[in-house]
Design a protein around this motif. Structure first.
Motif, PDB file in Angstrom:
ATOM      1  N   GLU A 170     -18.907   2.460  -0.833  1.00 18.03           N
ATOM      2  CA  GLU A 170     -17.797   1.663  -1.357  1.00 18.03           C
ATOM      3  C   GLU A 170     -17.053   0.882  -0.270  1.00 18.03           C
ATOM      4  O   GLU A 170     -16.436  -0.141  -0.547  1.00 18.03           O
ATOM      5  CB  GLU A 170     -16.811   2.555  -2.121  1.00 18.03           C
ATOM      6  N   ARG A 171     -17.150   1.333   0.982  1.00 17.26           N
ATOM      7  CA  ARG A 171     -16.495   0.609   2.071  1.00 17.26           C
ATOM      8  C   ARG A 171     -17.150  -0.740   2.339  1.00 17.26           C
ATOM      9  O   ARG A 171     -16.557  -1.628   2.965  1.00 17.26           O
ATOM     10  CB  ARG A 171     -16.514   1.452   3.353  1.00 17.26           C
ATOM     11  N   TYR A 172     -18.379  -0.912   1.874  1.00  9.68           N
ATOM     12  CA  TYR A 172     -19.124  -2.149   2.082  1.00  9.68           C
ATOM     13  C   TYR A 172     -18.748  -3.240   1.076  1.00  9.68           C
ATOM     14  O   TYR A 172     -18.993  -4.432   1.319  1.00  9.68           O
ATOM     15  CB  TYR A 172     -20.622  -1.840   1.988  1.00  9.68           C
ATOM     16  N   THR A 173     -18.142  -2.859  -0.043  1.00 10.78           N
ATOM     17  CA  THR A 173     -17.883  -3.802  -1.130  1.00 10.78           C
ATOM     18  C   THR A 173     -17.124  -5.048  -0.695  1.00 10.78           C
ATOM     19  O   THR A 173     -17.521  -6.174  -1.045  1.00 10.78           O
ATOM     20  CB  THR A 173     -17.154  -3.102  -2.287  1.00 10.78           C
ATOM     21  N   PRO A 174     -16.016  -4.944   0.087  1.00 11.42           N
ATOM     22  CA  PRO A 174     -15.326  -6.173   0.503  1.00 11.42           C
ATOM     23  C   PRO A 174     -16.200  -7.106   1.328  1.00 11.42           C
ATOM     24  O   PRO A 174     -16.106  -8.338   1.201  1.00 11.42           O
ATOM     25  CB  PRO A 174     -14.141  -5.644   1.323  1.00 11.42           C
ATOM     26  N   THR A 175     -17.055  -6.540   2.173  1.00 14.13           N
ATOM     27  CA  THR A 175     -17.959  -7.367   2.973  1.00 14.13           C
ATOM     28  C   THR A 175     -18.992  -8.047   2.091  1.00 14.13           C
ATOM     29  O   THR A 175     -19.302  -9.236   2.266  1.00 14.13           O
ATOM     30  CB  THR A 175     -18.657  -6.512   4.046  1.00 14.13           C
TER      31      THR A 175
END
Length: 311
Positions: A170-175
């Motif tokens: 989920e930490r990748y979603t903004p990227t």
């Protein structure tokens, strides 16, 4: 102030990770291979005749030496490749079933410094390709997104391939959203969509990616089932040409390179012909073992084969 011009500045840039695949062969036997998604795209572009640079950082040890030597042998512009006194980035590859994990806390790739690139390096740039695990590893990811934004503001077209791996949580979603929004071209596979959007059907996941930038060109690959190329309300579909497959490793990276080459040199082509170029390059890579760049002659032959089937 006199502006510095870089002689033979690259036309294509691939920025991200160059790494070493440590492949398990069973019985605690391992073999190392040079690799990395964005680096593979760079090598494929160079093999197809494009003036290409890879921008990233590698270690000052035998693993870095191998990557440097392969970059040089592949015809890449080495002026964008940085070497730092840090450990190498390793991808540990279990073959049955295929799975990956990565060893590289504070490794060389994370220390890539875009501000240290040579003056004038953007002068002739037409396309810049981003993706792979480099965009899921901080602080490198933030630097690469900033670099993509700067290049986009200068009129450079942006290509993006998430190339899903299990560290993209989920930490990748903004990227993901930032890069898909910036991109003129998004390349995504069915496996990528399953990993990025668990629980969504493929059509819904593809629509989700397209919603970030509805006007972007999207290459959607489905392995042996072929691929689709979509832009706005337009869509082209095709199956891969019939070949004797030696190895499918690197086919997706080669298909991205083939499409970039087609878009750069033949903007007048139809969506269908651009798709044929992507499939021809990916299939040409499958004629050799390992993540070996496609031969330009093989790509051209397969492209002509696909064009002939619909003429």
């Amino acid at each position: 102030m006199h502006e510095v011009k870089l002689e033979n500045a690259p036309v294509m840039l691939c920025a991200g990770e160059a790494l070493t695949d440590m492949i398990h062969r069973g019985n605690e036997e391992w073999v190392s291979r040079v690799g990395g998604s964005t680096w593979n795209v760079a090598r494929a572009l160079a093999a197809l005749g494009e003036r290409t640079a890879f921008a990233g950082a590698i270690s000052n040890d035998r693993f870095g030496d191998a990557l440097w030597a392969a970059s040089e042998a592949g015809g890449l512009d080495l002026r964008m490749l940085q070497r730092v006194d840090r450990s190498p980035l390793l991808a540990i590859v279990e073959s049955e079933p295929p799975s990956y994990f990565f060893v590289g806390d504070d490794s060389a790739d994370l220390h890539f410094d875009p501000t240290a690139l040579p003056a004038g390096w953007m002068d002739g740039l037409q396309w810049a390709h981003f993706g792979g695990i480099s965009l899921a590893r901080q602080p490198l990811a933030a630097r690469l997104v900033d670099l993509a934004r700067e290049l986009k503001s200068r009129g450079v077209r942006i290509s993006f391939d998430p190339n899903f791996r299990n560290l993209m949580d989920e930490r990748y979603t903004p990227t993901l959203e930032a890069m898909a929004t910036l991109a003129d071209l998004v390349k995504v596979s069915d496996d990528d969509l399953r990993g990025l959007f668990p629980g969504l059907e493929l059509d819904a996941a593809l629509a989700k990616v397209r919603s970030f930038n509805p006007q972007a060109l999207v290459l959607f690959t489905r392995g042996a089932q072929g691929a689709s190329l979509l832009r706005g309300d337009e869509r082209a579909d095709a199956r891969s040409p019939k070949i004797d497959v030696v190895d499918t490793v690197g086919a997706g990276d080669a298909s991205a390179a083939g499409l970039l080459r087609s878009l750069h040199h033949h903007p007048e082509r139809s969506l269908q012909s651009h798709l044929h170029a992507a499939l021809a390059a990916g299939s040409a890579a499958c004629l050799q073992s390992g993540a070996t760049p496609p031969h330009a002659a093989a790509m051209q032959q397969l492209f002509e084969q696909l064009e002939g089937e619909v003429s």
